[in-house]
Design a protein around this motif. Structure first.
Motif, PDB file in Angstrom:
ATOM      1  N   THR A 151       0.916  -1.124   0.278  1.00 47.65           N
ATOM      2  CA  THR A 151      -0.065  -0.330  -0.513  1.00 47.65           C
ATOM      3  C   THR A 151       0.599   1.521  -0.071  1.00 47.65           C
ATOM      4  O   THR A 151       0.972   2.408  -1.053  1.00 47.65           O
ATOM      5  CB  THR A 151      -0.773  -0.201   1.066  1.00 47.65           C
ATOM      6  OG1 THR A 151      -2.074  -1.495   1.288  1.00 47.65           O
ATOM      7  CG2 THR A 151      -1.669   1.526   1.074  1.00 47.65           C
ATOM      8  N   LYS A 154       2.320   1.981  -3.290  1.00 51.82           N
ATOM      9  CA  LYS A 154       2.097   2.268  -4.296  1.00 51.82           C
ATOM     10  C   LYS A 154       1.196   3.758  -4.583  1.00 51.82           C
ATOM     11  O   LYS A 154       0.970   4.726  -5.068  1.00 51.82           O
ATOM     12  CB  LYS A 154       0.174   1.341  -4.408  1.00 51.82           C
ATOM     13  CG  LYS A 154      -0.191  -0.235  -5.024  1.00 51.82           C
ATOM     14  CD  LYS A 154      -0.599  -1.133  -4.864  1.00 51.82           C
ATOM     15  CE  LYS A 154      -0.934  -2.483  -5.196  1.00 51.82           C
ATOM     16  NZ  LYS A 154      -2.317  -2.948  -5.324  1.00 51.82           N
ATOM     17  N   GLU A 155       0.897   3.928  -2.756  1.00 50.14           N
ATOM     18  CA  GLU A 155       0.242   5.494  -3.048  1.00 50.14           C
ATOM     19  C   GLU A 155       1.840   6.136  -2.962  1.00 50.14           C
ATOM     20  O   GLU A 155       2.119   8.034  -3.286  1.00 50.14           O
ATOM     21  CB  GLU A 155      -0.030   6.048  -0.860  1.00 50.14           C
ATOM     22  CG  GLU A 155      -1.565   5.072  -0.763  1.00 50.14           C
ATOM     23  CD  GLU A 155      -1.703   5.020   0.543  1.00 50.14           C
ATOM     24  OE1 GLU A 155      -0.778   6.004   1.434  1.00 50.14           O
ATOM     25  OE2 GLU A 155      -2.482   4.596   1.152  1.00 50.14           O
ATOM     26  N   TYR A 248       1.269   6.557   7.058  1.00 44.10           N
ATOM     27  CA  TYR A 248       0.271   5.747   6.288  1.00 44.10           C
ATOM     28  C   TYR A 248      -0.622   4.618   8.160  1.00 44.10           C
ATOM     29  O   TYR A 248      -1.433   4.478   9.091  1.00 44.10           O
ATOM     30  CB  TYR A 248       0.435   3.677   5.832  1.00 44.10           C
ATOM     31  CG  TYR A 248      -0.178   2.573   6.002  1.00 44.10           C
ATOM     32  CD1 TYR A 248      -1.186   2.697   5.303  1.00 44.10           C
ATOM     33  CD2 TYR A 248      -0.422   1.695   7.088  1.00 44.10           C
ATOM     34  CE1 TYR A 248      -2.222   1.402   4.915  1.00 44.10           C
ATOM     35  CE2 TYR A 248      -1.331   0.756   6.759  1.00 44.10           C
ATOM     36  CZ  TYR A 248      -1.744  -0.018   5.944  1.00 44.10           C
ATOM     37  OH  TYR A 248      -2.635  -0.614   5.940  1.00 44.10           O
ATOM     38  N   ARG A 304      -9.710  -2.575   2.508  1.00 45.34           N
ATOM     39  CA  ARG A 304      -9.225  -2.543   1.241  1.00 45.34           C
ATOM     40  C   ARG A 304     -10.835  -3.102  -0.071  1.00 45.34           C
ATOM     41  O   ARG A 304     -11.287  -3.681   0.859  1.00 45.34           O
ATOM     42  CB  ARG A 304      -8.671  -3.262   0.532  1.00 45.34           C
ATOM     43  CG  ARG A 304      -7.019  -2.316   0.960  1.00 45.34           C
ATOM     44  CD  ARG A 304      -5.798  -2.644   0.772  1.00 45.34           C
ATOM     45  NE  ARG A 304      -4.570  -2.392   1.433  1.00 45.34           N
ATOM     46  CZ  ARG A 304      -3.993  -2.670   2.825  1.00 45.34           C
ATOM     47  NH1 ARG A 304      -4.337  -3.909   2.992  1.00 45.34           N
ATOM     48  NH2 ARG A 304      -2.890  -2.503   2.962  1.00 45.34           N
ATOM     49  N   GLN A 369      -8.589   5.206  -3.428  1.00 46.73           N
ATOM     50  CA  GLN A 369      -7.084   5.259  -3.790  1.00 46.73           C
ATOM     51  C   GLN A 369      -7.200   6.570  -3.740  1.00 46.73           C
ATOM     52  O   GLN A 369      -7.914   7.302  -4.675  1.00 46.73           O
ATOM     53  CB  GLN A 369      -6.806   4.510  -4.052  1.00 46.73           C
ATOM     54  CG  GLN A 369      -6.678   3.171  -3.503  1.00 46.73           C
ATOM     55  CD  GLN A 369      -6.317   2.918  -2.180  1.00 46.73           C
ATOM     56  OE1 GLN A 369      -5.363   3.345  -1.788  1.00 46.73           O
ATOM     57  NE2 GLN A 369      -7.025   1.833  -1.387  1.00 46.73           N
ATOM     58  N   GLU A 370      -5.622   7.175  -4.312  1.00 46.71           N
ATOM     59  CA  GLU A 370      -5.385   8.756  -4.722  1.00 46.71           C
ATOM     60  C   GLU A 370      -5.523   8.300  -6.270  1.00 46.71           C
ATOM     61  O   GLU A 370      -5.668   9.481  -7.524  1.00 46.71           O
ATOM     62  CB  GLU A 370      -4.130   8.796  -4.470  1.00 46.71           C
ATOM     63  CG  GLU A 370      -3.744   9.175  -3.020  1.00 46.71           C
ATOM     64  CD  GLU A 370      -2.655   9.927  -2.135  1.00 46.71           C
ATOM     65  OE1 GLU A 370      -2.091  10.117  -1.520  1.00 46.71           O
ATOM     66  OE2 GLU A 370      -1.292   9.800  -3.335  1.00 46.71           O
ATOM     67  N   SER A 372      -7.834   6.196  -7.574  1.00 48.54           N
ATOM     68  CA  SER A 372      -8.610   6.141  -7.733  1.00 48.54           C
ATOM     69  C   SER A 372      -9.447   7.134  -9.004  1.00 48.54           C
ATOM     70  O   SER A 372      -9.263   8.201  -9.058  1.00 48.54           O
ATOM     71  CB  SER A 372     -10.143   5.486  -7.125  1.00 48.54           C
ATOM     72  OG  SER A 372      -9.360   5.145  -6.419  1.00 48.54           O
TER      73      SER A 372
END
Length: 385
Positions: A151, A154-155, A248, A304, A369-370, A372
């Motif tokens: 995560t 990805k972020e 996080y 998620r 999510q950022e 999305s």
């Protein structure tokens, strides 16, 4: 027939990874991990000439692990209809075979059997044995500790890629400068720009093999500057990842759930609950509820969209009914020609004191999510602090 279906469903529950509430499933996970480690250890031992006298024992143990992996693959294929309940039996099995972990499982066992069919390619097939290591990621990916790493990556992938781009630019610039300064003094070492790249890589990454180094005053001065810049540039990705971990865990502790001041209810998932096997984004929740977190055994899982509900889970649902929605919560319906269509959430023109907490898409509640993307027909739920 019904007994066979019950047995199949029970086998599916056991071979599923990450269900710590089910003791047989947990034991199966541990057993498979031990078999993977044993198989990898055998692969390493077979490369030592000193262990040739144990070759027959190693081959027997390898065959035993391959038989276990083959049986597991067949069982996963047989029970794929429970993994993909929205698909038919045949389509579910085909979908499993085409999935990433289905391919990994197949490539785990194929390198052992293919040399018997194609003896001339035995050496090439042995190279594929490294795929067996990927099975460890399949086990870890189902536990939340591994999800934390994926995560964060990805972020932060945008900042990481940009920092890597800066390192590459600095590497090319330093190699060209060093080539210009050192080519005449030592043409055998700095014969072209690529030689400078090799020096810049070893310097920027602080490897310093010593096989190529500047001898002129200008080159040595340049090397000092590049060495200092390299330490800072290479440290940037580490700082980004570290900051990602801090953000996080801070968001879990002090994030959206506590700031919304909502009511919470818990929903225990029993063995016969219809939510079992469904992805979180497909769970049909009543209007006004969202999934705050999922409790599995003693772990708190991040909700998620791809997280699958298992027997024994406890879903913590947040209710926004007590909030003054007109003041702090806004629903934005994305209709035709809305300016947000096809935009990523990170690019939305909203206040810094506002954030998207949910995307409603048809009958699904998506965890945003950022990256999305918003589609026509979505409903964007925005919380204003």
């Amino acid at each position: 027939m019904k007994n066979l279906e019950n047995v199949k469903k029970r086998i599916y529950e056991i071979i599923q990874i990450g269900n710590r509430a089910d003791t047989p499933s947990l034991i199966f996970d541990i057993f498979i991990v031990c078999m993977i480690l044993l198989n990898i250890m055998i692969t390493f031992c077979q490369t030592f000439a000193q262990l040739n006298r144990f070759e027959s024992l190693l081959q027997t143990l390898e065959l035993a692990t391959i038989v276990i992996f083959t049986a597991e693959y067949i069982l996963r294929l047989w029970t794929a209809e429970y993994l993909y309940p929205q698909e038919g039996r045949g389509l579910a099995r085909l979908k499993f075979m085409r999935s990433f972990y289905g391919v990994v499982d197949l490539l785990t066992i194929l390198p052992y059997f293919l040399p018997f069919v194609f003896p001339s390619g035995a050496v090439a097939f042995r190279m594929f044995r490294v795929v067996r290591i990927l099975r460890l990621f399949r086990i870890n990916a189902k536990y939340d500790a591994f999800h934390v790493i994926t995560t964060v990556l990805k972020e932060k992938r945008g900042q990481l890629l940009y920092s890597i781009f800066l390192v590459l630019v600095l590497m090319m610039a330093s190699s060209l400068c060093m080539y210009g300064l050192e080519h005449e003094a030592q043409p055998e070492h700095f014969s072209n720009a690529f030689s400078g790249i090799w020096w810049s890589v070893s310097t920027l990454l602080t490897v310093g093999y010593g096989d190529i180094y500047p001898i002129t005053v200008g080159g040595q001065a340049m090397a000092i500057v590049i060495a200092f810049l390299g330490v800072g540039m290479v440290a940037i990705p580490t700082g980004i990842i570290s900051a990602g971990f801090v953000e996080y865990y801070t968001s879990i502790k002090d994030g959206t759930v506590t700031s919304l001041d909502a009511d919470f209810v818990t929903l225990e998932i029993t063995l016969e609950h219809p939510f079992i096997g469904q992805e979180l984004e497909r769970v049909p929740l009543p209007r006004g509820l969202y999934v705050a977190t999922v409790l599995r055994d003693k772990e708190v899982l991040v909700p998620r969209g791809e997280l699958r509900i298992q027997a024994g889970d406890v879903m913590v649902l947040g209710s926004m009914c007590r909030m003054r929605i007109e003041a702090s919560l806004e629903e934005v319906a994305i209709e035709r020609e809305h300016p947000w269509i096809d935009m990523q959430i990170r690019d939305l023109d909203i206040s810094r004191r506002s954030h998207v907490i949910m995307l409603k898409r048809g009958n699904r509640n998506l965890q945003p999510q950022e990256d999305s993307r918003i589609r026509e027909g979505d409903v964007v739920l925005i919380y204003h602090r």
